[in-house]
Structures are given as structure tokens and as C-alpha cells.
Design a protein around this motif. Sequence first.
Motif, PDB file in Angstrom:
ATOM      1  N   TRP A 254       0.728  -1.137  -0.108  1.00 59.54           N
ATOM      2  CA  TRP A 254       0.010  -0.053  -0.101  1.00 59.54           C
ATOM      3  C   TRP A 254       0.968   1.393  -0.069  1.00 59.54           C
ATOM      4  N   LYS A 255       2.051   1.437   0.827  1.00 63.13           N
ATOM      5  CA  LYS A 255       2.872   2.457   1.046  1.00 63.13           C
ATOM      6  C   LYS A 255       3.545   2.607  -0.480  1.00 63.13           C
ATOM      7  N   LYS A 256       3.815   1.511  -1.155  1.00 63.93           N
ATOM      8  CA  LYS A 256       4.585   1.610  -2.215  1.00 63.93           C
ATOM      9  C   LYS A 256       3.913   2.056  -3.368  1.00 63.93           C
ATOM     10  N   LYS A 257       2.500   1.888  -3.069  1.00 60.52           N
ATOM     11  CA  LYS A 257       1.644   2.287  -4.347  1.00 60.52           C
ATOM     12  C   LYS A 257       0.980   3.919  -3.872  1.00 60.52           C
ATOM     13  N   MET A 258       0.921   4.115  -2.781  1.00 56.37           N
ATOM     14  CA  MET A 258       0.700   5.503  -2.312  1.00 56.37           C
ATOM     15  C   MET A 258       1.622   6.667  -2.775  1.00 56.37           C
ATOM     16  N   SER A 259       3.050   6.146  -2.766  1.00 57.53           N
ATOM     17  CA  SER A 259       4.153   7.157  -2.741  1.00 57.53           C
ATOM     18  C   SER A 259       4.061   8.022  -3.787  1.00 57.53           C
ATOM     19  N   PRO A 260       3.944   7.441  -5.157  1.00 56.11           N
ATOM     20  CA  PRO A 260       3.836   8.146  -6.424  1.00 56.11           C
ATOM     21  C   PRO A 260       2.769   9.451  -6.464  1.00 56.11           C
ATOM     22  N   LEU A 261       1.738   8.965  -6.133  1.00 56.26           N
ATOM     23  CA  LEU A 261       0.583   9.684  -5.849  1.00 56.26           C
ATOM     24  C   LEU A 261       0.802  10.901  -4.900  1.00 56.26           C
ATOM     25  N   ALA A 262       1.445  10.705  -3.666  1.00 55.88           N
ATOM     26  CA  ALA A 262       1.811  11.748  -2.743  1.00 55.88           C
ATOM     27  C   ALA A 262       2.915  12.717  -3.548  1.00 55.88           C
ATOM     28  N   GLU A 263       3.672  12.221  -4.542  1.00 58.47           N
ATOM     29  CA  GLU A 263       4.557  13.135  -5.096  1.00 58.47           C
ATOM     30  C   GLU A 263       4.000  14.349  -5.795  1.00 58.47           C
ATOM     31  N   ARG A 264       2.761  14.150  -5.937  1.00 55.88           N
ATOM     32  CA  ARG A 264       2.108  15.092  -6.833  1.00 55.88           C
ATOM     33  C   ARG A 264       1.596  15.992  -5.737  1.00 55.88           C
ATOM     34  N   GLU A 265       1.643  17.188  -6.222  1.00 53.65           N
ATOM     35  CA  GLU A 265       1.508  18.208  -5.195  1.00 53.65           C
ATOM     36  C   GLU A 265      -0.247  18.809  -5.149  1.00 53.65           C
ATOM     37  N   LEU A 266      -0.934  18.460  -6.053  1.00 43.32           N
ATOM     38  CA  LEU A 266      -2.264  18.596  -6.035  1.00 43.32           C
ATOM     39  C   LEU A 266      -3.015  17.443  -5.661  1.00 43.32           C
ATOM     40  N   ILE A 267      -2.630  16.374  -5.045  1.00 44.09           N
ATOM     41  CA  ILE A 267      -3.366  15.078  -4.441  1.00 44.09           C
ATOM     42  C   ILE A 267      -3.000  15.135  -2.913  1.00 44.09           C
ATOM     43  N   TYR A 268      -4.112  15.145  -2.229  1.00 45.74           N
ATOM     44  CA  TYR A 268      -4.149  15.172  -0.719  1.00 45.74           C
ATOM     45  C   TYR A 268      -4.782  13.930  -0.212  1.00 45.74           C
ATOM     46  N   CYS A 269      -4.874  13.942   1.069  1.00 38.62           N
ATOM     47  CA  CYS A 269      -5.267  12.733   1.492  1.00 38.62           C
ATOM     48  C   CYS A 269      -5.976  12.805   2.927  1.00 38.62           C
ATOM     49  N   LYS A 270      -7.065  12.146   3.120  1.00 33.98           N
ATOM     50  CA  LYS A 270      -8.096  12.200   4.054  1.00 33.98           C
ATOM     51  C   LYS A 270      -7.785  11.321   5.379  1.00 33.98           C
ATOM     52  N   LEU A 271      -7.467  11.855   6.441  1.00 34.41           N
ATOM     53  CA  LEU A 271      -7.306  10.811   7.908  1.00 34.41           C
ATOM     54  C   LEU A 271      -8.641  10.528   8.089  1.00 34.41           C
ATOM     55  N   SER A 272      -9.149   9.609   7.471  1.00 37.36           N
ATOM     56  CA  SER A 272     -10.805   9.285   7.604  1.00 37.36           C
ATOM     57  C   SER A 272     -10.844   7.689   7.389  1.00 37.36           C
ATOM     58  N   GLY A 273     -12.063   7.036   7.968  1.00 44.80           N
ATOM     59  CA  GLY A 273     -12.336   5.770   7.364  1.00 44.80           C
ATOM     60  C   GLY A 273     -11.468   4.819   7.943  1.00 44.80           C
ATOM     61  N   ILE A 274     -10.413   4.949   8.816  1.00 44.08           N
ATOM     62  CA  ILE A 274      -9.387   4.012   9.007  1.00 44.08           C
ATOM     63  C   ILE A 274      -9.889   3.077  10.196  1.00 44.08           C
ATOM     64  N   VAL A 275     -10.729   3.355  11.043  1.00 45.41           N
ATOM     65  CA  VAL A 275     -11.267   2.275  12.059  1.00 45.41           C
ATOM     66  C   VAL A 275     -11.993   1.196  11.454  1.00 45.41           C
ATOM     67  N   THR A 276     -12.990   1.604  10.478  1.00 46.95           N
ATOM     68  CA  THR A 276     -13.696   0.757   9.564  1.00 46.95           C
ATOM     69  C   THR A 276     -12.993  -0.471   8.841  1.00 46.95           C
ATOM     70  N   GLU A 277     -11.595   0.102   8.758  1.00 45.70           N
ATOM     71  CA  GLU A 277     -10.733  -0.925   7.725  1.00 45.70           C
ATOM     72  C   GLU A 277      -9.992  -1.936   8.919  1.00 45.70           C
ATOM     73  N   ALA A 278     -10.167  -1.647  10.185  1.00 43.55           N
ATOM     74  CA  ALA A 278      -9.430  -2.392  11.408  1.00 43.55           C
ATOM     75  C   ALA A 278     -10.574  -3.447  11.689  1.00 43.55           C
ATOM     76  N   ASP A 279     -10.132  -4.231  12.562  1.00 41.18           N
ATOM     77  CA  ASP A 279     -11.079  -4.993  13.414  1.00 41.18           C
ATOM     78  C   ASP A 279     -11.967  -4.257  14.070  1.00 41.18           C
ATOM     79  N   TRP A 280     -13.327  -4.335  13.787  1.00 40.04           N
ATOM     80  CA  TRP A 280     -14.490  -3.403  14.220  1.00 40.04           C
ATOM     81  C   TRP A 280     -14.567  -3.685  15.693  1.00 40.04           C
ATOM     82  N   LYS A 281     -14.290  -4.880  16.413  1.00 39.57           N
ATOM     83  CA  LYS A 281     -14.752  -5.032  17.676  1.00 39.57           C
ATOM     84  C   LYS A 281     -13.344  -4.955  18.536  1.00 39.57           C
ATOM     85  N   LYS A 282     -12.346  -5.191  17.782  1.00 44.22           N
ATOM     86  CA  LYS A 282     -11.103  -5.255  18.798  1.00 44.22           C
ATOM     87  C   LYS A 282     -10.054  -4.127  18.539  1.00 44.22           C
TER      88      LYS A 282
END
Length: 274
Positions: free
Chosen positions: A176-204
Amino acid sequence: MRIDSHQHFWNYDPKRQEWISEEMSRIRKNFTPGDLYPLLQDAKLDGCVAVQADESLRETDFLLDLSAQHEWILGVVGWADLGKDDLDQVLDHYASQEKLVGFREVLQAKDPRYMLREEFVRGMHKLKERDFSYDLLLFPQHLDAALELVKKCPEQRMVIDHLAKPLIKDGEWKEWKKKMSPLAERELIYCKLSGIVTEADWKKWKTEDLLPYLEIVLELFGPERLMYGSDWPVCLLAGEYEQVYRVVDDFTSQLSPSEKDRIMGETAIEFYKI
């Protein structure tokens, strides 16, 4: 100003929200501005950006109507089919809607090559002509195609929702980091710190499960291109609003006050031109 850059409203309809499965029964009901506002107040947030959850122009109108009734709904990310021949007419129809700041489609549900179609790319250029942003709702398997799209539309402001949904539950981050890195190099591409708990184990899930992913996007994008978002009410599948907010609030406390301010509101204000 401190804002939640990503949340949803809906009047629950099992046909329109058919993606809400039985295991998601917690969110099988209406979620209105009256439900969200006290949560924003408790977190000392000044407002929010409402993002489409249904793929229809009716959804765009619904969110714009709510934003007209509630001044603290500062922006709307609506829906439009970028590949349609009538896109110019649709965008012209909404030209007077100052709170309409951008558009989104549920790309995560489509083949990655969908966003590389000639008509989709042409539609993205039409958004650029009108100074609209675009939210990229993706899974990690869409990131290669997203990079191709960005190369075809280098002047378009885009934000990756939910960190592109890395496999947090499985603890996978290297690919995932390998694929995100070239996108992050583009100055007009941003990222939201959102939706992460639902990608983890919901209960634990624990905060420690999420930190590697937050640290990676901080390294890649910097505070200048990161923005806090709750993904409420979807986040309720794995945690209360206060828990989700606290993860990002605590994480950003390691930063300088100005850097924290960027993530907790200023980046979103800049990106969405609120």
C-alpha cells in the motif's frame, strides 16, 4: 477554523442504501444534521463537509438543501457521472451553488480501469475548468489506475478518501505504501485521515493498530496535504465519533500547533476553497 472534512447524511432506504449489509445494522437508520451537530460541538469543530453516499443527482440536491438550512455544513461533495454526454449541462445547472465544492463517485465498487476511460478523463477536465475538486474513493488495488488518472489530469485537485482503505485488519502496509508514494509526490493530491477504524477489526481495534498508517501518510503527504475526516456515521460500525476524533487529535498532538491546525481544518479549507 476546525472542520470535519468527511461525513454523510441520509434518510435510510434499504434500496438506496443497499450497500448497508445486515452486519452494518448500527447504521440502518436516518442520520441527520441534528444528530451530527452536538458531536461537532463536543469536539470543538466549527463545521463539516458533507459527502455523497448515493450515486444520484438527487443525492447532490439533498445535501445542498441541508447545507442551505445549516450554515455549519460548509461544503458539499456531490455526485455526477463524469462519463455522461450531458455533464456540461449538469455542471452548469449547479454553477450557482456556492457550497458545492466537488464531486465523487464510488470508484471502489468499479473496475480500476473504469476511471481511465476516455469519457471519464474528459469529464475530469470539465471539473477542472469549473474549479471543482474530486474525491477518490478507492481500494489499494485501484491505486495504480489512480496514478494513471492523475497523470492524465495533472492540474486537477484530488483527495484520496480514507487513505485508500489499506488492509489494517491484516496489518499489511508495505505494498500500500509503495503504491501511495508516487501519488503523494503530486502536489495537487491530498489525503484524508478518515475511514480507518472501519478498515481495522471493528470489535477489537486499538489506536496502536492505526498508527503505522497515520505515520506513513504523514511522511508522504505532510500536514499541508492531510485533513481530518470522521466518515460518520459509517465510523459507528467500529467506534463512536469521539473515539475516531480522539485518534487523530492525539496523533496530531506530536506536531507543532500550526501543523496540527492544518490537519484539523486549514488543509480542507484550502483544498475545498471554503
